[in-house]
Design a protein around this motif. Sequence first.
Motif, mmCIF file in Angstrom:
data_model
loop_
_atom_site.group_PDB
_atom_site.id
_atom_site.type_symbol
_atom_site.label_atom_id
_atom_site.label_comp_id
_atom_site.label_asym_id
_atom_site.label_seq_id
_atom_site.Cartn_x
_atom_site.Cartn_y
_atom_site.Cartn_z
ATOM 1 N N PHE A 1 0.863 -0.922 0.375
ATOM 2 C CA PHE A 1 -0.252 -0.099 -0.350
ATOM 3 C C PHE A 1 1.007 1.168 0.190
ATOM 4 O O PHE A 1 1.881 1.129 0.754
ATOM 5 N N SER A 2 0.766 2.746 -0.406
ATOM 6 C CA SER A 2 0.800 3.515 -0.037
ATOM 7 C C SER A 2 0.396 4.299 0.529
ATOM 8 O O SER A 2 -0.744 3.624 0.917
ATOM 9 N N ASN A 3 1.707 5.303 1.125
ATOM 10 C CA ASN A 3 1.076 5.704 1.818
ATOM 11 C C ASN A 3 0.677 7.040 2.722
ATOM 12 O O ASN A 3 0.078 7.708 3.336
ATOM 13 N N ARG A 4 0.157 7.137 0.689
ATOM 14 C CA ARG A 4 -0.755 8.661 0.767
ATOM 15 C C ARG A 4 -2.312 8.345 1.687
ATOM 16 O O ARG A 4 -3.007 6.739 1.887
ATOM 17 N N PRO A 5 -2.724 9.445 2.514
ATOM 18 C CA PRO A 5 -3.692 9.078 3.029
ATOM 19 C C PRO A 5 -5.156 8.583 2.670
ATOM 20 O O PRO A 5 -4.846 9.296 1.313
ATOM 21 N N VAL A 6 -5.725 8.061 3.435
ATOM 22 C CA VAL A 6 -7.631 8.721 2.343
ATOM 23 C C VAL A 6 -8.353 8.831 3.197
ATOM 24 O O VAL A 6 -8.592 9.168 4.530
ATOM 25 N N ALA A 7 -8.835 10.342 2.284
ATOM 26 C CA ALA A 7 -9.566 11.087 2.945
ATOM 27 C C ALA A 7 -11.177 10.583 3.281
ATOM 28 O O ALA A 7 -11.437 9.938 3.060
ATOM 29 N N SER A 8 -11.585 11.420 4.462
ATOM 30 C CA SER A 8 -12.707 10.985 5.231
ATOM 31 C C SER A 8 -14.045 10.821 4.271
ATOM 32 O O SER A 8 -14.550 10.203 4.768
ATOM 33 N N ASP A 9 -14.096 12.557 3.615
ATOM 34 C CA ASP A 9 -14.953 11.863 2.564
ATOM 35 C C ASP A 9 -15.097 10.937 2.039
ATOM 36 O O ASP A 9 -16.080 9.825 1.936
ATOM 37 N N THR A 10 -14.275 10.427 0.827
ATOM 38 C CA THR A 10 -13.672 8.678 0.524
ATOM 39 C C THR A 10 -14.375 7.582 1.173
ATOM 40 O O THR A 10 -15.084 6.878 0.546
ATOM 41 N N LEU A 11 -13.629 8.026 2.417
ATOM 42 C CA LEU A 11 -14.210 6.682 3.392
ATOM 43 C C LEU A 11 -15.796 7.181 3.864
ATOM 44 O O LEU A 11 -16.333 5.441 3.831
ATOM 45 N N ARG A 12 -16.001 7.333 3.955
ATOM 46 C CA ARG A 12 -17.614 7.667 4.080
ATOM 47 C C ARG A 12 -18.393 7.588 2.701
ATOM 48 O O ARG A 12 -19.720 7.225 3.239
ATOM 49 N N SER A 13 -18.032 7.043 1.671
ATOM 50 C CA SER A 13 -18.232 7.075 0.434
ATOM 51 C C SER A 13 -18.078 5.602 0.729
ATOM 52 O O SER A 13 -19.658 4.985 0.402
ATOM 53 N N LEU A 14 -17.187 4.891 1.063
ATOM 54 C CA LEU A 14 -17.202 3.298 1.213
ATOM 55 C C LEU A 14 -18.065 2.721 1.994
ATOM 56 O O LEU A 14 -18.615 2.048 1.636
ATOM 57 N N LEU A 15 -18.515 3.267 2.791
ATOM 58 C CA LEU A 15 -19.354 2.845 3.968
ATOM 59 C C LEU A 15 -20.585 3.241 3.980
ATOM 60 O O LEU A 15 -21.115 2.500 3.887
ATOM 61 N N GLU A 16 -21.260 4.186 2.598
ATOM 62 C CA GLU A 16 -22.172 4.796 2.351
ATOM 63 C C GLU A 16 -22.185 3.293 1.376
ATOM 64 O O GLU A 16 -23.783 2.738 1.660
ATOM 65 N N ALA B 1 -14.420 -10.191 9.721
ATOM 66 C CA ALA B 1 -13.176 -9.913 8.343
ATOM 67 C C ALA B 1 -12.627 -8.780 9.052
ATOM 68 O O ALA B 1 -13.049 -7.546 9.243
ATOM 69 N N ALA B 2 -11.327 -8.656 9.072
ATOM 70 C CA ALA B 2 -10.708 -7.752 8.879
ATOM 71 C C ALA B 2 -10.028 -7.447 7.595
ATOM 72 O O ALA B 2 -10.324 -7.756 6.089
ATOM 73 N N ILE B 3 -9.977 -5.581 7.724
ATOM 74 C CA ILE B 3 -10.392 -5.395 6.034
ATOM 75 C C ILE B 3 -8.535 -4.270 5.933
ATOM 76 O O ILE B 3 -9.029 -3.595 6.975
ATOM 77 N N ALA B 4 -7.907 -4.694 4.878
ATOM 78 C CA ALA B 4 -6.897 -3.402 4.734
ATOM 79 C C ALA B 4 -7.276 -2.933 3.550
ATOM 80 O O ALA B 4 -7.206 -3.102 2.752
ATOM 81 N N LEU B 5 -7.119 -1.559 3.977
ATOM 82 C CA LEU B 5 -7.657 0.105 2.482
ATOM 83 C C LEU B 5 -6.383 0.935 2.349
ATOM 84 O O LEU B 5 -5.972 1.438 3.298
ATOM 85 N N GLY B 6 -6.751 0.815 1.188
ATOM 86 C CA GLY B 6 -5.017 2.097 0.898
ATOM 87 C C GLY B 6 -5.208 2.359 -0.660
ATOM 88 O O GLY B 6 -5.883 1.522 -0.903
ATOM 89 N N TYR B 7 -4.048 3.512 -1.086
ATOM 90 C CA TYR B 7 -4.225 3.513 -2.516
ATOM 91 C C TYR B 7 -3.028 2.353 -2.688
ATOM 92 O O TYR B 7 -2.485 1.371 -2.043
ATOM 93 N N PRO B 8 -3.051 1.653 -4.204
ATOM 94 C CA PRO B 8 -1.896 0.596 -4.183
ATOM 95 C C PRO B 8 -0.382 1.595 -4.275
ATOM 96 O O PRO B 8 -0.108 3.093 -4.275
ATOM 97 N N GLY B 9 0.209 0.552 -3.836
ATOM 98 C CA GLY B 9 1.901 0.932 -3.429
ATOM 99 C C GLY B 9 2.402 -0.122 -4.745
ATOM 100 O O GLY B 9 2.573 -0.507 -5.454
ATOM 101 N N ASP B 10 4.097 -0.121 -3.937
ATOM 102 C CA ASP B 10 4.892 0.009 -5.187
ATOM 103 C C ASP B 10 5.483 -2.027 -4.541
ATOM 104 O O ASP B 10 5.628 -2.146 -3.216
#
Length: 201
Positions: A24-39, A153-162
């Motif tokens: 995973f990239s260390n780029r954070p995930v914006a709260s708005d984006t997380l809210r969309s996922l949960l929606e 289940a646990a879930i790890a989430l983020g932008y793709p990394g190297d």
Amino acid sequence: MEKPADTHYPIHELLKRRWSPRAFSNRPVASDTLRSLLEAARWAPSSSNEQPWNFIVATKDEQAEFSRLLSCLVEGNKLWAQHAPVLMVSVARMSFEDDGKPNRHAFHDVGQAVANLIVQATALGLMAHQMAGFHPDKVRELYGVPKEFEPVAAIALGYPGDPQSLPERLRTRELAPRERKPLAGFVFTGRWGKTSPLLAS
Ligand SMILES: Cc1cc2nc3c(=O)[nH]c(=O)nc-3n(C[C@H](O)[C@H](O)[C@H](O)COP(=O)(O)O)c2cc1C
């Protein structure tokens, strides 16, 4: 890195693109984006519209919370999941709210909610990796999960990394081709185990 599904029949681009990375990239995930996922999870179908899903969420900008959730993972998953900016645990309510009877579709419905979340994540350029490798009892204890609920289940989430950032063993798995059983082995008509004629051609 992309690892599109090598499908026998055409499927939607988002389903083709989804896969479970460990880098995973260390780029954070914006709260708005997380809210969309949960929606997206919220609008999943469920038996009797019971909506038995719950999510415990921790982001890396709240270090103590992130560490708390990370501590619930098995060591093999901690190794890579610690670098994801977001961790979650899905939790199912195992009994119906109105009469307390067992809900035998609770896990099924939580899985559907997570599938919705992950399709939405893919559409927004995010990747998710689900994990059975976590300690449900530790989640129960650390978060005070009531007895009628079950961590799923646990879930790890983020932008793709190297992938090169991974230790060698994990890098090899990251680069390995994705595999699936053939449709003929699990689509039946008429009798259990009898491959459906749908798949004859
Ligand atoms: C419920 C569930 C539990 C999983 N548990 C783990 C796990 O503990 N550790 C891990 O590295 N991958 C885990 N995975 C990921 C699977 O290994 C992965 O989805 C599968 O190999 C198919 O690969 P793909 O998602 O890239 O198509 C899990 C996936 C699911 C859906």
